[in-house]
Scaffold this motif. Sequence first.
Motif, short mmCIF file in Angstrom:
data_model
loop_
_atom_site.label_atom_id
_atom_site.label_comp_id
_atom_site.label_asym_id
_atom_site.label_seq_id
_atom_site.Cartn_x
_atom_site.Cartn_y
_atom_site.Cartn_z
N THR A 32 -8.72 2.60 1.18
CA THR A 32 -8.54 3.94 0.64
C THR A 32 -9.88 4.51 0.16
O THR A 32 -10.71 3.76 -0.34
CB THR A 32 -7.55 3.91 -0.56
OG1 THR A 32 -7.42 5.24 -1.08
CG2 THR A 32 -7.99 3.00 -1.69
N ALA B 260 -3.01 8.79 -2.38
CA ALA B 260 -3.43 9.78 -1.37
C ALA B 260 -2.52 11.00 -1.45
O ALA B 260 -2.98 12.15 -1.35
CB ALA B 260 -3.38 9.16 0.02
N GLU C 295 -1.70 2.80 -2.77
CA GLU C 295 -2.78 3.65 -2.27
C GLU C 295 -2.24 4.89 -1.56
O GLU C 295 -2.82 5.98 -1.66
CB GLU C 295 -3.69 2.87 -1.32
CG GLU C 295 -4.65 1.90 -1.99
CD GLU C 295 -4.02 0.55 -2.31
OE1 GLU C 295 -2.79 0.39 -2.09
OE2 GLU C 295 -4.74 -0.35 -2.78
N LEU C 296 -1.11 4.73 -0.82
CA LEU C 296 -0.62 5.90 -0.07
C LEU C 296 -0.06 6.97 -1.01
O LEU C 296 -0.15 8.16 -0.73
CB LEU C 296 0.41 5.48 0.99
CG LEU C 296 -0.09 4.51 2.07
CD1 LEU C 296 0.92 4.41 3.21
CD2 LEU C 296 -1.47 4.90 2.61
N TYR D 75 -9.92 6.51 -2.31
CA TYR D 75 -9.67 6.91 -3.70
C TYR D 75 -9.87 5.73 -4.66
O TYR D 75 -9.73 4.57 -4.28
CB TYR D 75 -8.24 7.48 -3.83
CG TYR D 75 -8.03 8.65 -2.91
CD1 TYR D 75 -8.74 9.83 -3.09
CD2 TYR D 75 -7.16 8.55 -1.82
CE1 TYR D 75 -8.58 10.90 -2.21
CE2 TYR D 75 -6.99 9.62 -0.94
CZ TYR D 75 -7.71 10.79 -1.15
OH TYR D 75 -7.56 11.83 -0.28
N ARG E 286 0.83 -1.22 0.00
CA ARG E 286 0.00 0.00 0.00
C ARG E 286 0.86 1.27 0.00
O ARG E 286 0.44 2.30 -0.50
CB ARG E 286 -0.93 0.00 1.22
CG ARG E 286 -2.02 -1.06 1.12
CD ARG E 286 -2.95 -1.02 2.34
NE ARG E 286 -3.74 0.19 2.37
CZ ARG E 286 -3.57 1.19 3.22
NH1 ARG E 286 -2.65 1.14 4.15
NH2 ARG E 286 -4.34 2.26 3.16
#
Length: 471
Positions: A274, A246, A242-243, A276, A238
Amino acid sequence: MEQTLPAEFIEMLRSYGDDYAGPLLHGLSEPPQVSVRANILKGATPLPGADIVPWCEQGFYLPERPVFAADPAWHQGLYYVQDASSMIYGEAVNRIVDRFLSKDIPLRYLDACAAPGGKSIAALEALPPQSLVVSNELDRHRANILAENMAKEGSPFSVVCRGDASRLAKLKDAFDIVAVDAPCSGEGMMRKEAEAIRQWSQGLIADCGAVQREILSALWNALRPGGVLIYSTCTFNRTENELNVAFIAEELGGESIGLGLADDYKGIFPGIGTPYHCCRLAPGHVRGEGLFIAALRKPGDAPAQKSSKKTAQKPLSGFSRRCVTVPESFVEQTSPQGITLLPAVHAAFISEISRKTEILRAGLPVAVPKGRDYVPCHELALSVALSSSSFPRMDLDYAGAMAYLRGEILTNLPDGLPKDFVLVCYGGQPLGFVKNIGRRANNLYPDALRLRLSPRYLPPEAPASLITLTR
Ligand code: SAM
């Protein structure tokens, strides 16, 4: 395979939930799939009954890995060997253009970390006609391979440059789409490359995450307001996925946009933990390697293309005019290194790129000088812009084609073949040039591309065709 994976890696995946980690850990113990994409720019399509990749109608799986180098069609650029998960790029670009940009005007697309080129090729095939794909790569050796692959794809609407992606940030607001297929910790390659397992560590993940954020921050500047950034990696953690999405949303101001891929294709997983829009493709879930992809829009609006300053359009020289199907859509650039044709709609922009970074190949390299004469470039033979009547042609059988690809001098020429540059073809499709000097023809196939495979490893007969040609 599970035992040979680092325990900490397995633990990390398990923390993402059993419905994700279970199939993935099983998938990592299975053999990888082989898949290729037919080059639609050259009229190639999969054979009837091919095992089609669900999200890419010109992509298909092969039951086993053939010796691609023994197939002239691979050298002719009629197909490209690409992992099925990466083929999602074409569908993502399609949906971005359809829903957020315009199908009616040529777009400018930057593939910032592009070698060996599969995603640039997918983009070229998905973008509106006459769109420009600028493919950049840091590593010189990989950039040369990228240039070869883009030449085989055959589009003159392509630029290949070499350098740190951040150099392209100097092209402020210049691109409608910026793709960052980032260098990453490569967890998605674990079942293909033992090195990906050996090098894995939390430290590597943290380092890769930081490099990715640097590249993203720089390139945000090159994306025009209203344009779309595609971020992807071939890793599962992640931190890099995903991070970083973000980070793009919260630090750079990107608006996360949904492309509906996880809804439409079985096995594509949404992002983990997430808010997003993200997509995950992974072994065990789909028949392909690991790929994470997300798209974010830059707020605001600006014209899809700044109108290029008009380049005074001189008529092409006789040599160039004879070579291409639509001479009026090109401008000619002549230098001591040779003649290049640039797509007229992008010529001014390509000059601007050349002032910011090193261009390895732009548009269509047509000819290089030799004495007082010009010798046609190999790229011309492979280009979809080549006019089929521009050179005398000679068809080769399989043994002849392989001899040509090994760089051998050709003898046994057909009667009446003009003493001139001759386009050699296999299966009716161009393979390269020779110069007929009478009883033999000198081979103009570039040294760097020559097949090093000894004839004893080649099949005695042509391998079965993997694609069909519609023209
Ligand atoms: N997009 C490629 C494809 O689909 O064929 C694969 C790209 S690979 C994941 C990432 C590439 O980024 C590598 O070839 C690596 O050498 C290159 N790279 C690493 N750092 C870079 C940088 N700062 N600028 C440009 N390219 C970079």
